[in-house]
Design an enzyme around this catalytic site. Structure first.
Site, PDB file in Angstrom:
ATOM      1  N   THR B  23       0.861  -1.176   0.000  1.00  9.47           N
ATOM      2  CA  THR B  23       0.000   0.000   0.000  1.00  9.47           C
ATOM      3  C   THR B  23       0.901   1.231   0.000  1.00  9.47           C
ATOM      4  O   THR B  23       1.928   1.263   0.679  1.00  9.47           O
ATOM      5  CB  THR B  23      -1.048  -0.019   1.144  1.00  9.47           C
ATOM      6  N   CYS B  29      -3.429   7.045   8.158  1.00 14.72           N
ATOM      7  CA  CYS B  29      -3.993   5.700   8.052  1.00 14.72           C
ATOM      8  C   CYS B  29      -3.004   4.671   8.599  1.00 14.72           C
ATOM      9  O   CYS B  29      -1.833   4.971   8.787  1.00 14.72           O
ATOM     10  CB  CYS B  29      -4.280   5.355   6.602  1.00 14.72           C
ATOM     11  N   HIS B  46      -5.654  -1.358   4.672  1.00 13.98           N
ATOM     12  CA  HIS B  46      -5.333   0.069   4.750  1.00 13.98           C
ATOM     13  C   HIS B  46      -6.512   0.732   5.471  1.00 13.98           C
ATOM     14  O   HIS B  46      -7.540   1.009   4.868  1.00 13.98           O
ATOM     15  CB  HIS B  46      -5.157   0.615   3.333  1.00 13.98           C
TER      16      HIS B  46
END
Lengths: 198, 160
Positions: B23, B29, B46
């Site tokens: 990711t 996040c 994520h």
């Protein structure tokens, strides 16, 4: 969230009016011609945000201003590090581009660019629509675009599944190229479009 | 052939060796990896927000609690064994600092705490983490070895 073709057109028009003014003020500030592309309007699910923003770990300079008022939203000016350095060099009459990571003067000049861009965007929208809007003080970061956008989206501790972005490309001054992004908050859409009777 | 599976925002994916999971551009996040080395399966999520709360709507993969639940289901489907599962995580930064504003929601920190809590609830040991700071991270997880490779722009690279 879905959006009809006519509403999409109206949002493009909002982009045109606001970004047009922003481009003009950037042009005045830099004493150079600035080209503006036709605004794009994206309605993208979070997991496909890279379709609108490109590679999520690309390093960019971003200026961020929150827009408060009757139809709140978020405004960002995203540009490559080189482009940011070109702008700072021009504004500060430097002979060589500054190191944007460490040069506080250059960072301050760029914040001012963010301020003026977003203020002209907002003033244009207010004049056109009568909706009162007020930009916050600008924040600047140099990092991965994905990381900066997630922080902006999550600032209030909530986020929609899909994000609406009014995206206008600005270019000029040698190789300078940037994207002016306006992201209306969830409830703002109806207010903005109400101006068009939509 | 090794295949890198991309995980978007508010998204999760699972895979088997020799797959890698990646990711890009984590800010506040959290990227969490849960894996079973013996079965050679692993997953990555994520996560954007701590908790779906009472009024959960829309994409369940946004939230720590609902996303980890979904991720675990897919891992079991691929043959992971609950008692062998381990986890690693990265992210949870504070990207912009504003001055003269109401106190910022420390969303990155809260996300990290929420993920830790969910893992604890599920009885999955958190072996390593790289959390906080004011910078973005791109993470790459090797299901075969359980290595989580973390890349930043100005704070180097590391493997946890």
């Amino acid at each position: 969230m879905e959006i009809s073709a006519i509403r999409l057109e109206a949002l493009k028009e909002i982009g045109n009016i606001g970004s047009g003014h922003a481009a003009t003020s950037l042009s005045n500030m830099l004493q150079t011609r600035i080209d503006m592309a036709v605004p794009k309007v994206w309605l993208v699910p979070l997991e496909r945000l890279s379709e609108a923003l490109g590679q999520m770990d690309a390093m960019k300079t971003a200026l961020y201003l929150k827009v408060e008022g009757d139809a709140p939203g978020k405004a960002m000016f995203v540009l490559s590090v080189e482009s940011a350095e070109i702008i700072a060099k021009k504004l500060l009459y430097m002979t060589a581009p500054p190191e944007i990571h460490i040069d506080e003067m250059a960072q301050s000049a760029l914040r001012e660019v963010g301020n003026i861009l977003v203020s002209s965007f907002v003033i244009a929208l207010t004049e056109f629509s009568g909706i009162l809007l007020q930009p916050s003080t600008p924040a600047l970061a140099i990092d991965m675009i994905g990381a900066m956008i997630d922080a902006v989206l999550l600032e209030e501790g909530k986020v929609d599944d899909s994000i609406l972005i009014i995206d206008t490309k600005l270019s000029g001054l040698d190789e300078m190229e940037g994207k002016f992004l306006y992201i209306p908050d969830e409830g703002s859409l109806d207010k903005l479009l109400g101006v068009f009777g939509l | 052939m090794s295949n890198t599976i991309l995980v978007g925002m508010a998204d999760f994916k699972v895979g088997k060796t020799p797959d890698k999971l990646m990711t890009a551009g984590l800010g506040s996040c959290i990227g969490v990896c849960i894996y079973d080395l013996q079965s050679q399966v692993g997953g990555m999520a994520h996560i954007m927000l701590p908790s779906s709360g009472d009024n959960m709507k829309g994409n369940a993969a946004k939230y720590a609690d609902s996303c980890i639940e979904l991720l675990l289901k897919d891992l079991y489907r691929l043959g992971a064994n609950r008692i062998r599962l381990k986890a690693k995580m990265a992210g949870g930064a504070q990207m912009f600092s504003f001055t003269g504003k109401t106190p910022l929601l420390k969303i990155g920190e809260r996300n990290a705490e929420a993920v830790e809590q969910e893992l604890k609830k599920a009885g999955i040991p958190l072996l390593a983490y790289d959390i906080g700071g004011t910078f973005g991270r791109t993470i790459n997880f090797n299901i075969k070895t359980g290595d989580l490779h973390i890349k930043t722009i100005s704070h180097g690279e590391k493997v946890i």
